[in-house]
Design an enzyme around this catalytic site. Sequence first.
Site, PDB file in Angstrom:
ATOM      1  N   GLU A 112      93.721  34.888  86.519  1.00 20.26           N
ATOM      2  CA  GLU A 112      93.374  34.208  85.319  1.00 20.26           C
ATOM      3  C   GLU A 112      92.124  33.878  85.016  1.00 20.26           C
ATOM      4  O   GLU A 112      91.855  33.556  84.020  1.00 20.26           O
ATOM      5  CB  GLU A 112      94.232  32.772  85.502  1.00 20.26           C
ATOM      6  CG  GLU A 112      95.820  33.138  85.370  1.00 20.26           C
ATOM      7  CD  GLU A 112      96.657  32.039  85.765  1.00 20.26           C
ATOM      8  OE1 GLU A 112      97.672  31.727  85.135  1.00 20.26           O
ATOM      9  OE2 GLU A 112      96.624  31.264  86.796  1.00 20.26           O
ATOM     10  N   GLU A 132     102.744  34.372  90.984  1.00 25.28           N
ATOM     11  CA  GLU A 132     103.293  32.918  90.948  1.00 25.28           C
ATOM     12  C   GLU A 132     104.712  32.543  91.129  1.00 25.28           C
ATOM     13  O   GLU A 132     105.154  31.620  91.904  1.00 25.28           O
ATOM     14  CB  GLU A 132     102.840  32.271  89.719  1.00 25.28           C
ATOM     15  CG  GLU A 132     101.161  31.841  89.906  1.00 25.28           C
ATOM     16  CD  GLU A 132     100.244  32.945  89.481  1.00 25.28           C
ATOM     17  OE1 GLU A 132      99.168  32.806  89.256  1.00 25.28           O
ATOM     18  OE2 GLU A 132     100.890  34.231  89.042  1.00 25.28           O
TER      19      GLU A 132
END
Length: 252
Positions: A112, A132
């Site tokens: 990210e 995640e």
Amino acid sequence: MTLPDYTRILVEELGDRTIVRLNRPEARNAIDLELGRELHDVCARLEETPRPMLLTGADGCFAAGADIGQLLGRGRHEALAGINSSLFERVHRLPMPTVAAVDGYAIGGGAELAYACDIRVASTRASFANPEPGLGIVAGAGATWRLPELVGMPLAKLVLLAGHRIEAAEALSSRLVAAVVEPEELEATAMALIDRMSRMSPIALRLSKYVLDADAVHPYADLLANALLFEDEEKKERMQAFLDKRSTRSTS
């Protein structure tokens, strides 16, 4: 300008650019609170004195995610605070362009952070992933909306919903990265991009970035989803299992 004594990053300020190296080799450059604070400090400097930034990782790894040990202890209030999301958005909104040079793993929060940069170049051993949901949370620091913008919704869903890893060749073909080179050529390739930027009008470059980034993305849905999930027992069990497994590997 004298630089602080950073403990998690290495910073070199040149005349027309800043080079930042994530430097937690013992944790594969995982992003913890202190590393985040140090990156915020760098952002403050670049907001005050705008110049392009080259962001990379030390020791053959970009960043293998956020620090799971710290994430395990976070609850809904920390999720709503958007600790990493606000940092990566600040990186994204820096006044001058940012180039991420990705060698090795860019996983979870590390991916990210790379997505938040304006341009990415990669080594042949680069690997991007967002695992995640396997840890009981949402990729809440930009992947759910930045990755579809970068590579398209089908590939983004494959990454975020099915655990797909984008290796170097696919990163290039999907335009997630601008170039793939051998590891020893990676930093020079990123620097060459900044060389090209340095030949442009600084104010025109800065305003071009402002115009390109003028969107209405608000990542509050990510924060709300994780505010629920950070309190979930399964999240705690999955993260503890991850830490236990890692501890077993390191002692065997």
